[in-house]
Design a protein around this motif. Structure first.
Motif, mmCIF file in Angstrom:
data_model
loop_
_atom_site.group_PDB
_atom_site.id
_atom_site.type_symbol
_atom_site.label_atom_id
_atom_site.label_comp_id
_atom_site.label_asym_id
_atom_site.label_seq_id
_atom_site.Cartn_x
_atom_site.Cartn_y
_atom_site.Cartn_z
ATOM 1 N N GLN A 1 0.859 -1.156 -0.086
ATOM 2 C CA GLN A 1 -0.124 -0.084 -0.086
ATOM 3 C C GLN A 1 0.770 1.210 -0.105
ATOM 4 O O GLN A 1 0.472 2.329 -0.629
ATOM 5 N N LEU A 2 1.867 1.348 0.728
ATOM 6 C CA LEU A 2 3.045 2.440 0.746
ATOM 7 C C LEU A 2 3.526 2.561 -0.619
ATOM 8 O O LEU A 2 3.600 3.741 -0.927
ATOM 9 N N GLN A 3 3.803 1.583 -1.174
ATOM 10 C CA GLN A 3 4.529 1.382 -2.533
ATOM 11 C C GLN A 3 3.496 2.048 -3.401
ATOM 12 O O GLN A 3 4.016 2.869 -4.403
ATOM 13 N N LYS A 4 2.476 1.445 -3.493
ATOM 14 C CA LYS A 4 1.596 2.034 -4.526
ATOM 15 C C LYS A 4 1.084 3.493 -4.202
ATOM 16 O O LYS A 4 1.029 4.240 -5.359
ATOM 17 N N GLN A 5 0.835 4.100 -2.866
ATOM 18 C CA GLN A 5 0.805 5.461 -2.631
ATOM 19 C C GLN A 5 2.094 6.318 -3.358
ATOM 20 O O GLN A 5 1.869 7.265 -3.798
ATOM 21 N N ILE A 6 3.126 6.013 -3.205
ATOM 22 C CA ILE A 6 4.538 6.655 -3.538
ATOM 23 C C ILE A 6 4.343 6.440 -5.151
ATOM 24 O O ILE A 6 4.556 7.473 -5.813
ATOM 25 N N GLN A 7 4.007 5.333 -5.798
ATOM 26 C CA GLN A 7 3.969 5.158 -7.232
ATOM 27 C C GLN A 7 2.968 6.074 -7.814
ATOM 28 O O GLN A 7 3.203 6.608 -8.848
ATOM 29 N N ASN A 8 1.944 6.419 -7.109
ATOM 30 C CA ASN A 8 0.921 7.254 -7.721
ATOM 31 C C ASN A 8 0.973 8.679 -7.366
ATOM 32 O O ASN A 8 0.028 9.325 -7.538
ATOM 33 N N ILE A 9 2.123 9.289 -7.066
ATOM 34 C CA ILE A 9 2.178 10.607 -6.800
ATOM 35 C C ILE A 9 2.355 11.189 -8.079
ATOM 36 O O ILE A 9 2.714 11.119 -9.028
ATOM 37 N N GLU A 10 1.426 12.296 -7.994
ATOM 38 C CA GLU A 10 1.276 13.330 -9.072
ATOM 39 C C GLU A 10 1.352 14.864 -8.522
ATOM 40 O O GLU A 10 0.780 14.936 -7.434
ATOM 41 N N PHE A 11 1.907 15.584 -9.415
ATOM 42 C CA PHE A 11 2.264 16.831 -8.971
ATOM 43 C C PHE A 11 2.121 17.905 -10.168
ATOM 44 O O PHE A 11 2.486 17.469 -11.520
ATOM 45 N N ASN B 1 18.955 10.090 -13.906
ATOM 46 C CA ASN B 1 19.759 11.103 -13.539
ATOM 47 C C ASN B 1 20.025 11.912 -14.650
ATOM 48 O O ASN B 1 20.944 11.889 -15.309
ATOM 49 N N TYR B 2 19.088 13.072 -14.540
ATOM 50 C CA TYR B 2 19.421 14.100 -15.881
ATOM 51 C C TYR B 2 20.379 15.269 -15.335
ATOM 52 O O TYR B 2 20.879 15.390 -14.309
ATOM 53 N N ALA B 3 20.887 15.747 -16.455
ATOM 54 C CA ALA B 3 21.831 17.064 -16.169
ATOM 55 C C ALA B 3 21.007 17.974 -15.532
ATOM 56 O O ALA B 3 19.710 18.234 -15.551
ATOM 57 N N ARG B 4 21.962 18.798 -14.647
ATOM 58 C CA ARG B 4 21.259 19.817 -13.851
ATOM 59 C C ARG B 4 20.620 20.937 -14.556
ATOM 60 O O ARG B 4 19.898 21.725 -14.002
ATOM 61 N N ASN B 5 20.934 21.176 -15.763
ATOM 62 C CA ASN B 5 20.298 22.078 -16.575
ATOM 63 C C ASN B 5 19.273 21.574 -17.393
ATOM 64 O O ASN B 5 18.620 22.441 -18.036
ATOM 65 N N SER B 6 18.799 20.534 -17.239
ATOM 66 C CA SER B 6 17.647 19.775 -17.759
ATOM 67 C C SER B 6 16.386 20.297 -16.932
ATOM 68 O O SER B 6 16.373 20.195 -15.835
ATOM 69 N N THR B 7 15.324 20.190 -17.999
ATOM 70 C CA THR B 7 13.869 20.471 -17.224
ATOM 71 C C THR B 7 13.519 19.357 -16.587
ATOM 72 O O THR B 7 12.927 19.140 -15.324
ATOM 73 N N LYS B 8 14.096 18.156 -17.005
ATOM 74 C CA LYS B 8 13.660 16.933 -16.372
ATOM 75 C C LYS B 8 14.277 16.833 -15.065
ATOM 76 O O LYS B 8 13.760 16.192 -13.984
ATOM 77 N N PHE B 9 15.217 17.405 -14.920
ATOM 78 C CA PHE B 9 16.202 17.258 -13.541
ATOM 79 C C PHE B 9 15.363 17.949 -12.434
ATOM 80 O O PHE B 9 15.175 17.572 -11.274
ATOM 81 N N LYS B 10 14.685 19.200 -12.817
ATOM 82 C CA LYS B 10 13.611 19.923 -11.838
ATOM 83 C C LYS B 10 12.541 19.070 -11.574
ATOM 84 O O LYS B 10 11.983 18.936 -10.403
ATOM 85 N N VAL B 11 12.151 18.365 -12.576
ATOM 86 C CA VAL B 11 10.828 17.556 -12.338
ATOM 87 C C VAL B 11 11.331 16.332 -11.391
ATOM 88 O O VAL B 11 10.444 16.147 -10.415
ATOM 89 N N ASN C 1 4.697 21.940 -17.861
ATOM 90 C CA ASN C 1 3.337 22.773 -18.043
ATOM 91 C C ASN C 1 2.148 21.606 -18.177
ATOM 92 O O ASN C 1 1.239 21.828 -18.860
ATOM 93 N N ARG C 2 2.371 20.612 -17.339
ATOM 94 C CA ARG C 2 1.236 19.732 -16.802
ATOM 95 C C ARG C 2 1.595 18.904 -15.632
ATOM 96 O O ARG C 2 2.696 19.065 -15.075
ATOM 97 N N THR C 3 0.554 18.127 -15.503
ATOM 98 C CA THR C 3 0.800 17.216 -14.135
ATOM 99 C C THR C 3 1.892 16.198 -14.560
ATOM 100 O O THR C 3 1.632 15.396 -15.490
ATOM 101 N N ALA C 4 2.736 16.041 -13.580
ATOM 102 C CA ALA C 4 3.913 15.258 -13.728
ATOM 103 C C ALA C 4 3.556 13.965 -12.675
ATOM 104 O O ALA C 4 2.872 13.969 -11.732
ATOM 105 N N SER C 5 4.316 12.768 -13.097
ATOM 106 C CA SER C 5 4.048 11.701 -12.289
ATOM 107 C C SER C 5 5.431 10.984 -12.381
ATOM 108 O O SER C 5 6.501 11.252 -13.079
ATOM 109 N N LEU C 6 5.599 9.600 -11.828
ATOM 110 C CA LEU C 6 6.661 8.974 -11.514
ATOM 111 C C LEU C 6 7.169 8.573 -13.100
ATOM 112 O O LEU C 6 8.338 8.494 -13.543
ATOM 113 N N LYS C 7 6.063 8.248 -13.985
ATOM 114 C CA LYS C 7 6.333 7.627 -15.234
ATOM 115 C C LYS C 7 7.341 8.758 -15.881
ATOM 116 O O LYS C 7 8.178 8.388 -17.087
ATOM 117 N N ASP C 8 7.342 10.059 -15.687
ATOM 118 C CA ASP C 8 8.135 11.300 -16.507
ATOM 119 C C ASP C 8 9.323 11.137 -16.149
ATOM 120 O O ASP C 8 10.041 11.790 -16.951
#
Length: 1357
Positions: free
Chosen positions: A462-472, A594-604, A478-485
Motif C-alpha cells: 500500500q505504501l509502495q502504491k501510494q508513492i508510485q501514484n504521486i502526481e504534481f 539522473n538528468y543533467a542539472r540544466n535539464s527541465t527533467k532534472f527539476k521534475v 506545464n502539466r501534471t507530472a508523475s513517476l513515469k515522467d
C-alpha cells in the motif's frame, strides 16, 4: 461412462503391474496430447503415450533429427534405435533450447543436460531406466489414449554427480550469478546438489516439465529396492574441462574451476611497520624521545660545567652580565669589529621599516577622513564583484579537481553513458514482532521473522502504491507530472508506463498484486495434500528470483511487473546464510533517471523526490504505521547540508558577536570610573571588526570579478582566520599606543606614527608570512583547498593594508576624541577628569611581568617545560601515524537528521555493496575474434581475459573488495547468436525476409538461424556479422524463450558512433558492502590496480590503440579519490605554508637564521601536536581538516613570530631577561589579541547542529588555539632562553655611539658656556635676561631629549 472409466483404470493398473524392464524395449512412445493435470505452464505440457514395445529402427529424416537433438544416441544410420518419434524429438528440442540458452556457455554442461533427457525420452533401452508410475486417459483429436503423466528415472550417482559438477559453476553474465540458481528451485546455487537439481527438473509445477519425473539416484552396486530388470543409467558424463564429441570446446575458467590455471593467491596487504616485534612507529618515537631528552640534558649539563669552570677561573660567581647559559652579554664597550653582518642587517632592516612605517602612520593620522573615504572607495570597488558571486555547493566541484583522474573518468562516463540513476529508498523494520515457523508442504519448516508477515507485506504494498501514484503540477512541463515522467524504465525507456518503472521491493515477487498475495490453493505432494499460499511463493522467489513460474500450484511468476528480476538483496536485508525469510528489513527502492542539472527533467525529478519525502515523512508520523524505518531521496544529502548551513548561520553570527564584544571591552583603558565612557574603545573595536569584514568582502569581490567561485567553507573559515590575524594586530597596535606616553611638543599624529613604526614591522612579519603561505597553498590540486587559500591570502593581505590605512585613521580620530575628553558614543558630552600622562599598562602586562614570566623562566621550570614539550612532540609523532584518513558521509549531516538513521540502517541491513563499472575507452576492436576472446569468459575465451580477471578477483573479496563478477555483453551476445538457442533468427517469409526475427515469433515465419553451428565448437561472428546483429541484440527484450536479449541489461552499456564502431562500453560488477571512508578508498585503489592490469593485457591485442584504457567507475570515486593522495598533498601544502614563515622571518629580521629556525621549529611542533590530538579526539584527517591545518600555520605565526621578533631585538643583558621582557610585553598582547579573541568565538561553535562544524571547526580550532597558546607563551620563551640568538651588538654599538656623541656634545656645550661666562661675566650679569639660563641650556636639553628617544626606541624592542 463410469464403467468404461473404471475399466480403463483397471487395465492401466494391470499394465503397470505387468510392465517388464528389458533391453531393446520402450516404455512410452509418441505424443498423446496435453497433460490434463497441468494448466498454466510456460511450454505446452505434451505427454507421451504408454506403449511397451520394441525400440524403433531410425532412418531418413527420423534419424537425422535424432542425430541433431541427441547426438550421443547416434550409432550410425543403419544401427540406430530409439524410443521417440519425430514429434517427441521436436518437443524435446524446444525444451532443451530453453536450457541451452543459459548453459551453452559451457558445451559439456549443455551436452550432459541434453544427455539425461535424451536417455529418458529416446533411449533404446528405455524400459531398463524408466518405471512408469502414473498414467491417465488423454483425448486428442477425438481419440482417447493412455498417457504417461509420471515416471521414475533411475540414474547412477556417478553419472548424476558428474553432470551436476559440470554445470554448477556456469554463470549468467547479465547478473553475475550462477545458472544453476534458476534450476534448483528454492535452494539456489549455494544449497543445490545433484538430487535437488534433478528434482526441480522433474517437477511439473516449474512450468517447464510436461510431467512428473521422480529421479532416483542409485549408488553403483546397490540393487535393493529396484524393480526387477531396472538398471540405473550409468553413461559417461563429460567433465567441464573436456571437449564434447560434437566438437564443443572445454568450458572456460569462469564456468569451470577445473579449467582454471593454477593462480597464485594475490599478495596480502603490507603488514604494519614493526620494530623489535612491536609497533615500529612507537619504537621510533620512543627512541627519538630518548635521544632528544639526552641531547637536551647533555646540553644543560655541559653549559653548567662550562659556567662553573669559568667562574672558578675568574674566581668569582656569576655576575650581573651573565645569564644561566653563561652567555656573556654585559653592557661593556662594543668594538665595531665585533659586530657581525647579521647584526648590521637586522639593525638596518628595523631602522628602515620603522622609519617608513612611522612616516606612513603620521601621514594616515594627519588626514583620517580622507584616508577613510579612499579606503571605503577601494573596498566598494572590490566588493562590487559580489554581484556576480558563484557559490559552489556541488560536492564534486568542491572536492574533486577538474583534471583529477576520478573527475575525468566521471566526465567520460557521464558523457557516453547515462549517469547513475537517482536512488530513493526506504529500509523498513518491525522490531519487537514475534516470528513463527511455517511448515511448508514443499520446503519443510521455515523460519519467518516477525517482519515477514502477510499484514506487513500488504502494508508495504500500500505504501509502495501510494508513492508510485504521486502526481504534481510541473511548471517546467506545464502539466501534471508523475513517476513515469522521470523513472528509470530499463525495458521501455522511450515511452514508459507506471508498471515499466523500476521499483524493487518484496511485493514485486507478487507483481504488486493484492490478489496474488491473497492467493492460496490446495496442493498434493508425495501423497500429502496441504494448502500453499504467499509464503511458499515467497520462499521460492527469494531463492530463484529469475524464475518465470514457481513450483507451487499457484503458478505465479517471480519476475517484477516491469519485466526484470528482483534479487533477494534488493528486497530484504539483515539475514544470515541466505535465510531470506528470517530477514530483519524490507527494502523499497524507486530508481529515477539522473538528468543533467540544466535539464527541465532534472527539476521534475527533484520535485518528485520532494513529494516522495513528504509522503514518507507523513507516513512515519502516522500512528497506524507498523514499521520503524529509515529513508532517503537522492536530493537528501544536499538538502540536509544546506539546511544545517542555514540553521548554523546564527551560531556563527553569535560567535562573531562574542568576539566583537570582547575586543570592544578588552581594548579599553579603564583607568578611572569617571572616564570609562571616554577611555573605552567600543568604536575602535567595531572599526577593527569592520576592517576584517571589509577585507573579506574585498577578497570575495575580487575573485568574483575574475570568475573564481566561493563556497560555504570559505564563508565559514576565512572570516574566522582573518579575525584572528586582524585582532592580534589591532591589540598589538592599540596596547602599544596605550602604554606609550606622548613626548613633549609631540603631536598626536606624530605619536601614532611613532607607535606604528615600533609595531608595524612585527605586524608586517606575520601578515606577509600568512599571505604568502596561503598563496603558495593555492598550488593544491583540491578545488576547495585551492579556493580557500586564494581567498584567505588576499583577505589577510587586504586586512593588513586596511589596518595600515583605515584603522590608523580611525585610531587617530578616536585619539582626538579621547584627548578632548569626549564620551565615545555621546561625542557632545565631555568629562572634567583629565587623562593621566602615565602609560596605561592595564592589568595583564604587570601580571605577566611580575608573576608569570619569572615563574615560567625559573631554572627548574624551564627544564620541566622542555621535557614536557619534547614528550608531547614525540607522542604526537607516534599518534600522527595512526590518524584516520577519510570523512564518513554521515558526518556531513546535522545531529538528528533522518539521513543519520538511513546510514545506520544501510550499513546494518544491506548485504551487497555499490555497483562498479569497468569502462573501456575507444581504440579496441571488439569485432575481431582476438578482441572478443580478450574480453569474454565463455568457451574459447582467453584464460586471462578482462572478465576472467575480474572473476579471479571476486574469489578473494576480502582483498579485492569485489563480491559479484562483472556482467558481459560480449558473452551474452555470443550466446545470443548461438544457433542452439531461439534468440537470433531471420525471417524467411513475408516483407521482413532476411531481417532479425524475435524469439517469440513462430518458427514457421523464422526458419533460418543467424549463424550456422561452428566447425570448431567455438562460435565467433565475423566482423560483418558482429556489426550486423549487435543492434538487434541490444534492442532485443529478454523473455523466457530468449533470456539473453540485451535490452535493459546492455542497451546503455555499449556506445557506438555514427558508423557503428564501438567507442565505449562498460561491464558492471558489485563491491562488497563498504561502510566507511577507509573501505571506499581501499576498494577504489584495488579496482584501479585491477583495471590497470586489464588495460596492459588488452593493449597487447593486435590493432589496439596504445592509449586504450580500462578504468573502474563508481559514483563515489570522485569523493574518495582524494584520500589516496591527501597525505602527500597535505604535506606539500603545509610545507608550502611553512617555507614563507621561515623566509619572511629571516628577511625581516635581517637574515637572522637562528630566529627563523626557532620560529619554524615551534610552528612545526604546533602542527604535529595538532595532528596528534586529532587522533586522540577522533578527528579524521581529510580535506576539511587540511584546510584547518593550513589555517593552523597562519594562526601559529601570530602566536610565535611576534614573540621571536621581540626577543631578537631586545637588548637586555641575558637570554632569560630578554625572554622575560618578550613574554611580558609581547606575550600579553598576543594572549589578549589571539587567544582570548579566538576562544570565546570557538566555544560558541560547540552549540552548532552540524557535526562537521562541531568536529572540524569547534574541536579542531580549539585544539589549534590552545596548542598555539601554550607553544607561543610557554614553550617558545623557554626555548629562546636556551637557544635564542645573542644580543644584537649592532644595536648596542649604535646605542654606545649615540651616548658617546651626546656626551661629547654636552661636554663641549658646557665648556663653551664656562669660557664665555669667565670672559664677559660682568657684562653678562648686567644684560642677562631672566630666562637666559634656561635658553642657554636648551641645546643640551635637546640633545638629552634626542638621546632619550633613541634609547627608548632601541630599548623597547
Amino acid at each position: 461412462m463410469v464403467r468404461v472409466a473404471a475399466l480403463i483404470t483397471f487395465l492401466a493398473c494391470v499394465v503397470l503391474s505387468e510392465a517388464q524392464h528389458e533391453p531393446g524395449f520402450c516404455t512410452f512412445y509418441q505424443e498423446c496430447g496435453r497433460n490434463p493435470l497441468l494448466n498454466s505452464t510456460l511450454l505446452p505440457p505434451t505427454v507421451p503415450c504408454l506403449d511397451y514395445s520394441r525400440a524403433r529402427h531410425l532412418r531418413g529424416e527420423h534419424y537425422r533429427k535424432l542425430k541433431e537433438v541427441c547426438p550421443m544416441l547416434d550409432k550410425g544410420e543403419n544401427n540406430t534405435y530409439a524410443c521417440c518419434s519425430i514429434k517427441q524429438l521436436s518437443s524435446l528440442e524446444m525444451s532443451l533450447t530453453l536450457s541451452k540458452a543459459v548453459l551453452i556457455r559451457c558445451p559439456s554442461c549443455a551436452e550432459n543436460f541434453a544427455h539425461l533427457h535424451c536417455i529418458n525420452t529416446c533411449s533404446p533401452n528405455q524400459s531398463q531406466t524408466v518405471n512408469v508410475t502414473k498414467v491417465m486417459n488423454v483425448t486428442s483429436l477425438g481419440k482417447t489414449k493412455l498417457a504417461v503423466v509420471g515416471y521414475q528415472a533411475f540414474l547412477s550417482t556417478t553419472f548424476a554427480d558428474a553432470s551436476f559438477q559440470s554445470c554448477k559453476n556456469v554463470r549468467i553474465p547479465a547478473t553475475g550469478g550462477f545458472a544453476i540458481a534458476t534450476m534448483c528451485g528454492r535452494y539456489g546455487a549455494k544449497l543445490c546438489n545433484p538430487q535437488r537439481w534433478y528434482d526441480f527438473q522433474g517437477d511439473s509445477s516449474n512450468g517447464l516439465a510436461p510431467l512428473d519425473i521422480d529421479f532416483q539416484l542409485i549408488k553403483e552396486g546397490h540393487t535393493e529396492g529396484l524393480p526387477e530388470g531396472v538398471i540405473p543409467y550409468n553413461g559417461r558424463a563429460l567433465m567441464c574441462n573436456e571437449t564434447t564429441p560434437s566438437g564443443g570446446q572445454f568450458c572456460s575458467c569462469q564456468d569451470c574451476q577445473e579449467s582454471c590455471p593454477k593462480m597464485p593467491p594475490p599478495p596480502q596487504p603490507p603488514s604494519p611497520f614493526t620494530l623489535l616485534g612491536t609497533d615500529g612507529f612507537l619504537v621510533a618515537s620512543i627512541i627519538l624521545l630518548c635521544l632528544l631528552i639526552l641531547a637536551f640534558l647533555l646540553y644543560v649539563s655541559v653549559t653548567c660545567w662550562f659556567r662553573k669552570r669559568k667562574d672558578e677561573e675568574k674566581g668569582k660567581r656569576i655576575g650581573k652580565g651573565k645569564d644561566q647559559n653563561s652567555n656573556d652579554v654585559t653592557q661593556r664597550d662594543i668594538d665595531p669589529s665585533e659586530v657581525t653582518c647579521t647584526d648590521k642587517n637586522t639593525l638596518v632592516a628595523q631602522d628602515f621599516l620603522s622609519l617608513q612605517f612611522q612616516r606612513w602612520g603620521t601621514l594616515m593620522a594627519t588626514y583620517p577622513l580622507t584616508v577613510l573615504l579612499l579606503s571605503a572607495i577601494v573596498v566598494a570597488v572590490f566588493s562590487a564583484g559580489l554581484k556576480s558571486i558563484e557559490l559552489t555547493t556541488d560536492p564534486v566541484e568542491l572536492w574533486s579537481a577538474p583534471n583529477s583522474r576520478a573527475r575525468q573518468e566521471k566526465d567520460f562516463h557521464d558523457s557516453h553513458f547515462d549517469p547513475f540513476f537517482r536512488t530513493n529508498q526506504l529500509i523498513l523494520t518491525a522490531p519487537g514482532r514475534k516470528g513463527h515457523i511455517y511448515n511448508s508442504l514443499l520446503f519443510g519448516p521455515q523460519n519467518f521473522s516477525g517482519l515477514v508477515s502477510k499484514d506487513l507485506v500488504i502494508e508495504l504494498l500500500q505504501l509502495q502504491k501510494q508513492i508510485q501514484n504521486i502526481e504534481f503540477w510541473s511548471d517546467d512541463l506545464n502539466r501534471t507530472a508523475s513517476l513515469k515522467d522521470v523513472c528509470f524504465a530499463p525495458l521501455n525507456p522511450s515511452n514508459p508506463s507506471l508498471t515499466d518503472c523500476a521499483v524493487n521491493s518484496l511485493p514485486q515477487y507478487f507483481q504488486n498484486s493484492l490478489d496474488n498475495i491473497n492467493a492460496k490453493v490446495n496442493m498434493t505432494e508425495l501423497g500429502v495434500t496441504k494448502e500453499v499460499d504467499w509464503r511458499d511463493h515467497l520462499i521460492y522467489c527469494l531463492n530463484s528470483p529469475l524464475s518465470f513460474k514457481d513450483i507451487t500450484d499457484l503458478g505465479m511468476s517471480c519476475m517484477a511487473d516491469y519485466g526484470a528480476p528482483v534479487f533477494s538483496f534488493l528486497a530484504v536485508g539483515g539475514y544470515e546464510n541466505d535465510d531470506f525469510t528470517n530477514a530483519e528489513a524490507f527494502i523499497l527502492t524507486f530508481s529515477l533517471n539522473n538528468y543533467a542539472r540544466n535539464s527541465t527533467k532534472f527539476k521534475v525529478a527533484m520535485q518528485w523526490e520532494t513529494e516522495f519525502l513528504k509522503i514518507v515523512q507523513e507516513y512515519q508520523k502516522n500512528p497506524a504505521c507498523n514499521f520503524t524505518f529509515a529513508y532517503m531521496a537522492e536530493r537528501s544529502l544536499e538538502d540536509e547540508i544546506n539546511r544545517t548551513t542555514a540553521e548554523d548561520i546564527p551560531i556563527f553570527m553569535i560567535s562573531y558577536a562574542v568576539i566583537f564584544v570582547y575586543i570592544a571591552v578588552a581594548l579599553g583603558e579603564y583607568s578611572s570610573w569617571k572616564r570609562i565612557l571616554v577611555d573605552s574603545k567600543f568604536l575602535v573595536g567595531l572599526g577593527g571588526i569592520l576592517v576584517v569584514g571589509c577585507s573579506v568582502l574585498a577578497s570575495m569581490g575580487f575573485y568574483s570579478w575574475i570568475g573564481i567561485p566561493s563556497s560555504l567553507v570559505i564563508l565559514q573559515v576565512v572570516p574566522f582566520l582573518v579575525l584572528a590575524v586582524g585582532a592580534d594586530n589591532i591589540f598589538i597596535f592599540v596596547l602599544e599606543y596605550q602604554r606609550d606616553v606622548r613626548k613633549p611638543e609631540e603631536k598626536r599624529q606624530e605619536q601614532i606614527g611613532r607607535v606604528l613604526g615600533n609595531v608595524a614591522p612585527s605586524m608586517l612579519l606575520c601578515s606577509l608570512s600568512e599571505s604568502v603561505c596561503f598563496f603558495l597553498g593555492a598550488l593544491s590540486t583540491m578545488p576547495a583547498v585551492k579556493t580557500f587559500a586564494l581567498y584567505a591570502a588576499l583577505a589577510v593581505l587586504m586586512d593588513f593594508i586596511l589596518q595600515m590605512t583605515a584603522f590608523v585613521a580611525l585610531l587617530s580620530l578616536d585619539a582626538r576624541r579621547q584627548d578632548n575628553n569626549r564620551c565615545e558614543l555621546l561625542c557632545c558630552v565631555k568629562v572634567s577628569t583629565k587623562r593621566s600622562n602615565k602609560p596605561n599598562e592595564g592589568f595583564l602586562l604587570p601580571l605577566m611581568r611580575k608573576y608569570y614570566a619569572p615563574v615560567l623562566l625559573h631554572c627548574y621550570t624551564r627544564i620541566i617545560v622542555m621535557l614536557v614539550f619534547i614528550f608531547m612532540f614525540c607522542a604526537s609523532i607516534f599518534l600522527m601515524f595512526n590518524v584516520t584518513v577519510g570523512l564518513d558521509q554521515e558526518l556531513a549531516m546535522p545531529q538528528g537528521s533522518y539521513m543519520l538513521d538511513y546510514f545506520k540502517y544501510l550499513y546494518k541491513y544491506f548485504e551487497v555493496g555499490v555497483p562498479v563499472y569497468f569502462v573501456t575507452k575507444g581504440g579496441f576492436d571488439f569485432a575481431t575474434m582476438e578482441g572478443m576472446n580478450a574480453v569474454c569468459s565463455s568457451v574459447g575465451c582467453d584464460q586471462f581475459s578482462m572478465t576472467q580477471k575480474i572473476q579471479y578477483a571476486t574469489d578473494y573479496p576480502e582483498l579485492s573488495y569485489l563480491a559479484i563478477p562483472a556482467n558481459s555483453w560480449v558473452d551474452d551476445f555470443i550466446d545470443w547468436l548461438n544457433p542452439g538457442s531461439r534468440c537470433c533468427r531471420l525471417y524467411t517469409l513475408g516483407p521482413n525476409a532476411g531481417k532479425f526475427c524475435p524469439a517469440n515469433e513462430s518458427a514457421f515465419l523464422c526458419g533460418r538461424k543467424c549463424m550456422r553451428p561452428p566447425a570448431g565448437g567455438v562460435l565467433r561472428p565475423t566482423e560483418k556479422e558482429f556489426y550486423r546483429f549487435l543492434p538487434d541484440f541490444l534492442g532485443n527484450r529478454p523473455d523466457l524463450t530468449c533470456p539473453k536479449g540485451g535490452l535493459g541489461a546492455y542497451d546503455k552499456a555499449v556506445v557506438r558512433n555514427e558508423i557503428g564502431e564501438i567507442i565505449a562500453t562498460r561491464f558492471m560488477a558489485y563491491h562488497t558492502p563498504l561502510s566507511n571512508s577507509q573501505d571506499f578508498t581501499a576498494a577504489l585503489l584495488k579496482a584501479r590496480e585491477l583495471a590497470d592490469n586489464i588495460t596492459l593485457g588488452m593493449r597487447n591485442i593486435t590493432g589496439t590503440s596504445p592509449d586504450f584504457e580500462v578504468f573502474p567507475y563508481t559514483v563515489t570515486n570522485v569523493f574518495y579519490e582524494q584520500y589516496l593522495t591527501i597525505v602527500p598533498e597535505g604535506l606539500f601544502n603545509i610545507c608550502m605554508c611553512l617555507l614563507p614563515t621561515f623566509v619572511v622571518c629571516c628577511l625581516l629580521l635581517g637574515l637572522d637564521l637562528r630566529s627563523g629556525l626557532l620560529n619554524l621549529m615551534t610552528i612545526v611542533m604546533i602542527v604535529v601536536d595538532t595532528v596528534g590530538v586529532m587522533t586522540l579526539w577522533s578527528i579524521d584527517y581529510n580535506a576539511v581538516a587540511l584546510i584547518n591545518l593550513v589555517t593552523a600555520v597562519g594562526i601559529s605565526v601570530e602566536f610565535v613570530s611576534h614573540m621571536t621578533r621581540s626577543f631578537a631585538l631586545s637588548i637586555k643583558p641575558t637570554h632569560v631577561e630578554r625572554a622575560m621582557e618578550a613574554t611580558a610585553n609581547m606575550g600579553s598582547a598576543v594572549f589578549a589579541g589571539v587567544a582570548m579573541t579566538n576562544l570565546p568565538g570557538i566555544l560558541v561553535l560547540a552549540f552548532a547542529k552540524a557535526q562537521l562544524i562541531q568536529i572540524f571547526f569547534f574541536r579542531l580550532n580549539l585544539v589549534i588555539t590552545l596548542l598555539g597558546l601554550v607553544h607561543g607563551l610557554v614553550f617558545l620563551p623557554v626555548l629562546l632562553s636556551y637557544f635564542g640568538p645573542g644580543v644584537n651588538k649592532a644595536v648596542l654599538l649604535k646605542l654606545q655611539q649615540d651616548k658617546a656623541e651626546a656626551r661629547r656634545e654636552l661636554e663641549m656645550r658646557h665648556t663653551i658656556k664656562q669660557i664665555y661666562d669667565n670672559v664677559s661675566y660682568e657684562d653678562n650679569e648686567v644684560r642677562q635676561d631672566p630666562v637666559a639660563p634656561t635658553d642657554d641650556s636648551r641645546p643640551s636639553k635637546m640633545i638629552e631629549t634626542q638621546q632619550e628617544k633613541k634609547e627608548e626606541r632601541i630599548d623597547r624592542f
